[in-house]
Motif scaffolding. Structure first.
Motif, PDB file in Angstrom:
ATOM      1  N   GLN A  51       0.826  -1.203   0.000  1.00  0.00           N
ATOM      2  CA  GLN A  51       0.000   0.000   0.000  1.00  0.00           C
ATOM      3  C   GLN A  51       0.866   1.263   0.000  1.00  0.00           C
TER       4      GLN A  51
ATOM      5  N   TYR B 280       2.176   1.659  -3.429  1.00  0.00           N
ATOM      6  CA  TYR B 280       1.078   2.059  -4.329  1.00  0.00           C
ATOM      7  C   TYR B 280       0.799   3.559  -4.208  1.00  0.00           C
ATOM      8  N   GLU B 281       0.763   4.049  -2.974  1.00  0.00           N
ATOM      9  CA  GLU B 281       0.530   5.479  -2.775  1.00  0.00           C
ATOM     10  C   GLU B 281       1.675   6.307  -3.354  1.00  0.00           C
TER      11      GLU B 281
ATOM     12  N   LEU C  39       1.110   6.348  -7.075  1.00  0.00           N
ATOM     13  CA  LEU C  39       0.004   7.241  -7.439  1.00  0.00           C
ATOM     14  C   LEU C  39       0.422   8.701  -7.382  1.00  0.00           C
ATOM     15  N   SER C  40       1.307   9.027  -6.457  1.00  0.00           N
ATOM     16  CA  SER C  40       1.752  10.420  -6.342  1.00  0.00           C
ATOM     17  C   SER C  40       2.492  10.877  -7.597  1.00  0.00           C
ATOM     18  N   THR C  41       3.094   9.943  -8.333  1.00  0.00           N
ATOM     19  CA  THR C  41       3.781  10.338  -9.563  1.00  0.00           C
ATOM     20  C   THR C  41       2.789  10.839 -10.604  1.00  0.00           C
ATOM     21  N   LEU C  42       1.545  10.331 -10.557  1.00  0.00           N
ATOM     22  CA  LEU C  42       0.532  10.813 -11.499  1.00  0.00           C
ATOM     23  C   LEU C  42       0.156  12.253 -11.195  1.00  0.00           C
TER      24      LEU C  42
ATOM     25  N   ARG D  26       0.109  -3.522  -8.836  1.00  0.00           N
ATOM     26  CA  ARG D  26      -0.232  -2.113  -8.563  1.00  0.00           C
ATOM     27  C   ARG D  26       0.440  -1.190  -9.576  1.00  0.00           C
TER      28      ARG D  26
ATOM     29  N   SER E 273      -1.349  -1.033 -12.920  1.00  0.00           N
ATOM     30  CA  SER E 273      -2.555  -0.188 -12.938  1.00  0.00           C
ATOM     31  C   SER E 273      -2.189   1.290 -13.022  1.00  0.00           C
ATOM     32  N   VAL E 274      -1.127   1.694 -12.322  1.00  0.00           N
ATOM     33  CA  VAL E 274      -0.686   3.091 -12.378  1.00  0.00           C
ATOM     34  C   VAL E 274      -0.113   3.415 -13.760  1.00  0.00           C
TER      35      VAL E 274
ATOM     36  N   ILE F 179      -2.771   4.144 -16.262  1.00  0.00           N
ATOM     37  CA  ILE F 179      -3.290   5.510 -16.139  1.00  0.00           C
ATOM     38  C   ILE F 179      -2.346   6.504 -16.805  1.00  0.00           C
ATOM     39  N   GLU F 180      -1.028   6.324 -16.578  1.00  0.00           N
ATOM     40  CA  GLU F 180      -0.053   7.227 -17.184  1.00  0.00           C
ATOM     41  C   GLU F 180      -0.080   7.112 -18.709  1.00  0.00           C
TER      42      GLU F 180
END
Length: 551
Positions: free
Chosen positions: A137, A140-141, A144-147, A257, A260-261, A264-265
């Protein structure tokens, strides 16, 4: 409950920046407990098999000189200690002893509190699943912050490599690497093997298992592959590579994980490309299909769209050779790969690039790169050639041959319309020539080829080639005599025997014999006569432009 390994302790409990300095082959050792040595106790008591020892600076000082530390590492490894963790730099003989024993030595950052590490390791040993879930987790967070920060695919790849300790590659939908963190020749060979299996249709469901690639010379390498799906279609893959015995649940969950990120990118990048192409729309048509210079209204439209047509631009065209799209389904697939790869690479390289697809070609109007002088035709051609070669390489293993044509820089004397027509003409000429000819041509450097290609449908061209070169072409076809190649090298060397022989990699006497035989076949033509040379050079130009022997 599965046993926790040293490798999992490294991923789940130790801080970022921890390095394996010795004993890497023991990363799969099972861990049962941990012990913190602040100073050497009078009696170590019972040592349970599977312990990890945390060695403070004070403990190492009490052990003594490096030879004594090396002996302690050897004895404790035999007693059941499966790894050592320390913030201190160990001597070479200590590292060598740990390597020999196959006992990992993990060096944590200097400021790391060992007491906190002890608690973290115990937490993993007591509840492995919870520790994995928490660590995943956290990762993963971070991903996600890179997005949110808009820092791109490279940072995501770097993070996955850091937390897994493995090489990471991002592949396109055709299994070609686009981003790489770590890895080397062995990893590249493994990916090539997987790509081959993919093209042969024997790879299967890549998301369901660990793929093992074996080698006669090296240890097997394992690969975790995760497809990157966008709007129901696979747009690429995440590949994580490492030793076969060093993959744990944590690695697989991080890969899930990260995939999935990354999807999105990729969606963000795809949206950028599509939005740019939509914005260009009619504006690009008006710019490139109008023979007059852009008026103030068109320049104002460009400024509103974020384009500065006052800057020097490169005008060039990329296309696949004529035979690349003629081979049924495979050819069509290769052509579409070429179009997709060119569009993505160009727009992401410079968002102010103007481009469009026309009749299987990609027409490009791009701001001049910083290292290219706008009116230096050779510098512009060299830059486009590097782009063409890298694009062609990225399309392997399919044999898509890419050519490029470059026009003059749009400006006071050349409109964007004229520059793109020149680039298209140069690309058409490059595509029509033999495959060993230059892959990129500049219109300003075409010379007689401009006239020849303009008259390509005139049968007089082939008739002239046949009259001038026919006997040499017949001899080459029947006897593999290489007379045409020899003649071309001789004329390119301006009749210098030594230079021509060197370029052909033959002895000077061999060259002279060939020239004498060629003169006989050509009816005694004098190769020193300027008019004869002009005819021969023109016939060679026709042969290069139209391809092959005259019928």
């Amino acid at each position: 409950m599965p046993l926790v390994t040293v490798s999992e302790i490294l991923r789940l409990a130790l801080p970022p920046g921890t390095r394996v300095v010795a004993g890497a082959r023991g990363l799969g050792n099972a861990v049962t407990w941990t012990r913190l040595l602040r100073a050497r106790p009078a009696s170590l008591g019972r040592i349970d098999h599977g312990e990890i020892w945390l060695l403070s600076a004070a403990a190492l000082q009490l052990v003594g000189e490096p030879r004594s530390v090396a002996r302690m590492v050897r004895d404790m490894a035999q007693a059941g200690v499966v790894a050592f963790v320390t913030p201190e730099t160990l001597a070479g003989e200590v590292v060598a002893q740990a390597d020999e024993a196959g006992t990992p030595v993990l060096r944590v950052p200097v400021e790391t509190p060992l007491a906190d590490l002890e608690k973290a390791i115990v937490g993993v040993l007591v509840d492995r699943d919870r520790a994995i879930a928490q660590r995943v987790q956290d990762v993963y967070e971070r991903l996600l912050s890179t997005l949110v920060e808009d820092r791109g695919l490279e940072l995501i790849s770097d993070i996955v490599a850091e937390v897994t300790g493995k090489a990471v590659y991002l592949l396109d939908e055709h299994f070609q690497p686009t981003v790489q963190t770590g890895g080397g020749e062995r990893a590249a060979e493994a990916l090539a093997d997987i790509r081959r299996r993919y093209w042969e249709g024997v790879l299967g469901n890549v998301a369901e298992r660990l793929i093992v690639v074996r080698s006669l010379a090296d240890e097997p390498l394992a690969v975790v592959l995760r497809p990157l799906t966008l709007r129901g279609a696979i747009e690429g893959y995440l590949a994580v590579l490492g030793p076969t015995d060093d993959f744990v649940d944590f690695d697989h969950q991080v890969a899930d994980r990260a995939a999935s990120v990354l999807a999105i990118e990729l969606a963000k990048q795809s949206a950028v490309v599509e939005a740019r192409l939509r914005l260009q729309g009619d504006f690009l048509t008006d710019l490139l299909e109008n023979p007059v210079p852009p008026d103030e209204q068109l320049l104002d439209r460009a400024r509103r769209l974020g384009y500065d047509l006052g800057r020097p631009h490169l005008a060039f065209v990329l296309r696949a050779r004529g035979d690349a799209s003629s081979d049924g389904v495979a050819g069509s697939r290769g052509q579409q790969r070429f179009i997709d790869a060119a569009r993505r690479r160009l727009v992401l390289a410079d968002v102010t690039t103007l481009l469009r697809e026309r009749d299987g070609c990609v027409q490009v109007l791009m701001p001049c790169p910083p290292d290219v002088e706008p009116n230096d035709a050779d510098a512009g051609l060299a830059w486009v050639e590097r782009l063409r070669a890298s694009l062609e390489e990225s399309l392997a293993p399919e044999p898509v041959s890419v050519v490029a044509g470059v026009g003059r820089t749009p400006g006071q004397d050349t409109t964007p319309y004229a520059a793109m027509r020149e680039a298209s003409r140069a690309a058409d000429i490059a595509a029509s020539m033999l495959t060993d000819s230059p892959g990129a041509l500049h219109f300003a450097r075409l010379g007689a080829l401009r006239l020849i290609f303009h008259l390509a449908d005139n049968p007089e061209l082939r008739a002239f080639q046949r009259d001038v070169l026919g006997p040499l072409e017949v001899s080459d076809a029947a006897r593999r005599s290489e007379f045409v190649r020899t003649l071309d090298a001789f004329l390119r060397a301006s009749g210098n025997h030594m230079r021509a022989a060197r370029d052909l990699n033959v002895h000077r006497n061999t060259l002279i014999y060939r020239l004498e035989r060629m003169q006989e076949l050509l009816g005694g033509v004098n190769l020193e006569d300027p008019e004869a040379r002009l005819n021969l050079q023109l016939a060679l130009k026709i042969r290069a432009a139209l391809g092959g022997n005259a019928a």
